[in-house]
Design a protein around this motif. Structure first.
Motif, PDB file in Angstrom:
ATOM      1  N   GLY A 192      43.413   4.812  17.206  1.00  0.00           N
ATOM      2  CA  GLY A 192      44.814   4.915  16.810  1.00  0.00           C
ATOM      3  C   GLY A 192      45.146   3.834  15.793  1.00  0.00           C
ATOM      4  N   HIS A 193      46.409   3.792  15.370  1.00  0.00           N
ATOM      5  CA  HIS A 193      46.732   3.006  14.176  1.00  0.00           C
ATOM      6  C   HIS A 193      48.232   2.858  13.999  1.00  0.00           C
ATOM      7  CE1 HIS A 193      47.762   6.977  12.514  1.00  0.00           C
ATOM      8  NE2 HIS A 193      46.758   7.388  13.260  1.00  0.00           N
ATOM      9  N   GLY A 194      48.642   1.840  13.232  1.00  0.00           N
ATOM     10  CA  GLY A 194      50.022   1.773  12.791  1.00  0.00           C
ATOM     11  C   GLY A 194      50.342   2.955  11.887  1.00  0.00           C
TER      12      GLY A 194
ATOM     13  N   ILE B 203      53.407   2.889  16.014  1.00  0.00           N
ATOM     14  CA  ILE B 203      51.959   3.069  16.137  1.00  0.00           C
ATOM     15  C   ILE B 203      51.633   4.459  16.666  1.00  0.00           C
ATOM     16  CG2 ILE B 203      51.485   0.604  16.490  1.00  0.00           C
ATOM     17  CD1 ILE B 203      51.233   1.188  19.490  1.00  0.00           C
ATOM     18  N   ALA B 204      50.489   4.967  16.235  1.00  0.00           N
ATOM     19  CA  ALA B 204      49.961   6.223  16.780  1.00  0.00           C
ATOM     20  C   ALA B 204      48.942   5.868  17.850  1.00  0.00           C
ATOM     21  CB  ALA B 204      49.322   7.057  15.687  1.00  0.00           C
ATOM     22  N   ILE B 205      49.188   6.368  19.063  1.00  0.00           N
ATOM     23  CA  ILE B 205      48.243   6.212  20.169  1.00  0.00           C
ATOM     24  C   ILE B 205      47.563   7.561  20.332  1.00  0.00           C
ATOM     25  CG2 ILE B 205      47.989   5.617  22.610  1.00  0.00           C
ATOM     26  CD1 ILE B 205      50.630   4.063  22.388  1.00  0.00           C
ATOM     27  N   GLU B 206      46.233   7.579  20.305  1.00  0.00           N
ATOM     28  CA  GLU B 206      45.551   8.877  20.248  1.00  0.00           C
ATOM     29  C   GLU B 206      44.187   8.884  20.917  1.00  0.00           C
ATOM     30  OE1 GLU B 206      44.263  10.191  16.324  1.00  0.00           O
ATOM     31  OE2 GLU B 206      45.215   8.452  15.424  1.00  0.00           O
ATOM     32  N   PRO B 207      44.166   8.974  22.257  1.00  0.00           N
ATOM     33  CA  PRO B 207      42.869   9.070  22.926  1.00  0.00           C
ATOM     34  C   PRO B 207      42.085  10.307  22.510  1.00  0.00           C
ATOM     35  CG  PRO B 207      44.684   9.346  24.491  1.00  0.00           C
ATOM     36  CD  PRO B 207      45.274   8.913  23.195  1.00  0.00           C
TER      37      PRO B 207
ATOM     38  N   GLY C 278      54.924  11.235  10.218  1.00  0.00           N
ATOM     39  CA  GLY C 278      54.854  11.505  11.653  1.00  0.00           C
ATOM     40  C   GLY C 278      53.469  12.058  11.932  1.00  0.00           C
ATOM     41  N   ASP C 279      52.824  11.609  13.023  1.00  0.00           N
ATOM     42  CA  ASP C 279      51.423  11.947  13.307  1.00  0.00           C
ATOM     43  C   ASP C 279      51.318  12.285  14.795  1.00  0.00           C
ATOM     44  OD1 ASP C 279      48.638  12.126  13.185  1.00  0.00           O
ATOM     45  OD2 ASP C 279      48.315   9.967  12.958  1.00  0.00           O
ATOM     46  N   THR C 280      50.926  13.516  15.115  1.00  0.00           N
ATOM     47  CA  THR C 280      50.858  13.935  16.515  1.00  0.00           C
ATOM     48  C   THR C 280      49.797  15.004  16.701  1.00  0.00           C
ATOM     49  OG1 THR C 280      52.160  14.765  18.411  1.00  0.00           O
ATOM     50  CG2 THR C 280      52.718  15.666  16.252  1.00  0.00           C
TER      51      THR C 280
ATOM     52  N   MET D 272      44.824  13.855  22.184  1.00  0.00           N
ATOM     53  CA  MET D 272      46.281  13.900  22.327  1.00  0.00           C
ATOM     54  C   MET D 272      46.863  12.700  21.598  1.00  0.00           C
ATOM     55  SD  MET D 272      47.181  16.450  24.417  1.00  0.00           S
ATOM     56  CE  MET D 272      46.221  17.606  25.422  1.00  0.00           C
ATOM     57  N   GLU D 273      47.944  12.888  20.869  1.00  0.00           N
ATOM     58  CA  GLU D 273      48.483  11.796  20.039  1.00  0.00           C
ATOM     59  C   GLU D 273      49.995  11.866  19.937  1.00  0.00           C
ATOM     60  OE1 GLU D 273      47.341  12.050  15.862  1.00  0.00           O
ATOM     61  OE2 GLU D 273      47.712   9.908  15.620  1.00  0.00           O
ATOM     62  N   HIS D 274      50.626  10.691  20.045  1.00  0.00           N
ATOM     63  CA  HIS D 274      52.040  10.540  19.695  1.00  0.00           C
ATOM     64  C   HIS D 274      52.209   9.333  18.775  1.00  0.00           C
ATOM     65  CE1 HIS D 274      54.300  13.515  21.870  1.00  0.00           C
ATOM     66  NE2 HIS D 274      53.874  13.138  23.062  1.00  0.00           N
TER      67      HIS D 274
HETATM   68 CO    CO Z   1      46.667   9.282  14.019  1.00  0.00          CO
END
Ligand code: CO
Ligand code: MF3
Ligand code: CO
Length: 259
Positions: free
Chosen positions: A167-169, A199-203, A104-106, A232-234
Motif C-alpha cells: 500500500g501507499h500514500g 493512504i491506500a491500505i491494500e492486502p 481515489g484508489d480501491t 482488497m483496498e481502500h
Molecule cells: Co493502491
C-alpha cells in the motif's frame, strides 16, 4: 510536497474516493460469465467517464488498461483482453480514478456466480485483514501497526501476504510516501501516522505460498504456485479520531448520483 492534506484537498479526495467506489460497485455488478475481461475494462472506462473522472492507471508507467483485472492466480496488475470470465472465477478489480487533480484508489475481489468454500474464505479473510489494518490507521500510530495487524490476521487464518507490492500514500499521484506494507520487516522503522494523511491500505493475500512472479507481458503478477489470490483496498484518511474511509459511496457528489 506535504503528505498532510488541507480541508480543500480533502473535499476533493472525498469526491474522488466516492467516484472510485461507485465505479468499483458498478463494475462488480456487471461481472458475469461469458464477458471478456476487455469488455469489463471498456465498461469500467465508460463508468469512469460517466462520473466525470479519468483513469489514474491508464498510461501510468505505460499501463495499457483502464482498471486492473486479475483472475484466479493473478494477484494484481492483470491485463484485460480476450479471456472469457467463467463461473467460479475469482476476479480482482482495482479502480484508480483522477478527479479534479486527486486520486481515489480501491479494489475488491469477487467470486463469479459463487465459489468454493476455500475461495470464499480467502475473500472473507482478505476483507477482514483490510479492516484490521484500517482500525490501526490512527494518528500517533506507525505504519508498521497497520502492517502487523494485516499480517497477523492473514497468517492466523492460514493464508500468506504478498511482499513485493505494498500500500501507499495517495494524493495528486497514485503512489506517494509512505509505503504501507502488509507485513512487518523486523528492524525497519516506519513513518508515524498523522491526521490529514491519506493512504491506500491494500492486502494482497495468497491461498498458498506468498511467492509471486511477473509474467512476460511485464505487468501481470501471478502466484508462483498457481493457487488463487485476493486483493482488497481502500483509500483512508487519518484523523484525530477514527479513520475515515474515503473510497465509500457516501460522499458521492449529489449531481453524480442519478442513474
Ligand atoms: Co493502491
Ligand atoms: N492498483 C495499484 C495500486 O493499488 C496500482 C496500479 S498501477 C498500474 O496501487 F499501472 F498497474 F495500473
Ligand atoms: Co489500487
Amino acid at each position: 510536497m506535504s503528505l498532510i492534506k488541507t480541508e480543500r484537498e480533502l473535499g476533493i479526495m472525498r469526491a474522488a474516493g466516492a467516484i472510485a467506489a461507485a465505479v468499483l460497485e458498478d463494475v462488480g455488478a456487471f461481472v458475469r460469465p461469458g464477458l471478456t475481461t476487455r469488455e469489463l475494462d471498456e465498461f469500467a472506462a465508460a463508468r469512469i467517464r460517466h462520473y466525470g473522472a479519468t483513469s489514474a492507471f491508464l498510461g501510468y508507467r505505460k499501463y495499457p488498461c483502464n482498471i486492473c483485472i486479475s483472475v484466479n492466480d493473478e494477484v494484481v496488475h492483470g491485463l484485460s483482453g480476450a479471456r472469457r470470465i467463467q463461473f467460479g472465477d475469482l476476479i480482482s478489480l482495482d479502480v484508480g480514478v483522477r478527479y479534479q487533480g486527486y486520486i481515489g484508489d480501491t479494489a475488491k475481489t469477487v467470486a463469479v456466480g459463487g465459489c468454493g468454500l476455500q475461495a470464499q474464505k480467502l475473500i472473507d479473510v482478505t476483507t477482514q485483514a483490510l479492516y484490521e489494518g484500517i482500525s490501526r490507521a490512527l494518528s500517533g500510530n506507525r505504519v508498521v501497526d497497520i502492517s502487523r495487524a494485516v499480517q497477523t490476521y492473514v497468517e492466523a487464518n492460514g493464508f500468506s501476504v504478498v511482499r513485493e507490492f505494498v500500500g501507499h500514500g495517495v494524493g495528486r499521484t497514485v503512489h506517494e510516501e509512505p509505503q504501507v506494507p502488509n507485513f512487518v520487516e523486523p528492524g525497519k522503522n516506519s513513518a508515524k501516522l498523522k491526521a490529514g494523511m491519506t493512504i491506500a491500505i491494500e492486502p494482497m493475500v495468497n491461498a498458498g505460498s506468498p511467492a509471486v512472479k511477473v509474467l512476460s507481458d511485464g505487468w501481470t503478477v501471478v502466484t508462483q504456485d498457481g493457487m488463487p489470490s485476493a486483493h482488497m483496498e481502500h483509500t483512508v484518511l487519518i484523523t484525530e479520531s477514527e479513520p475515515e474511509i474515503l473510497t465509500c459511496l457516501e460522499n458521492l457528489p449529489s449531481s453524480l448520483r442519478a442513474r
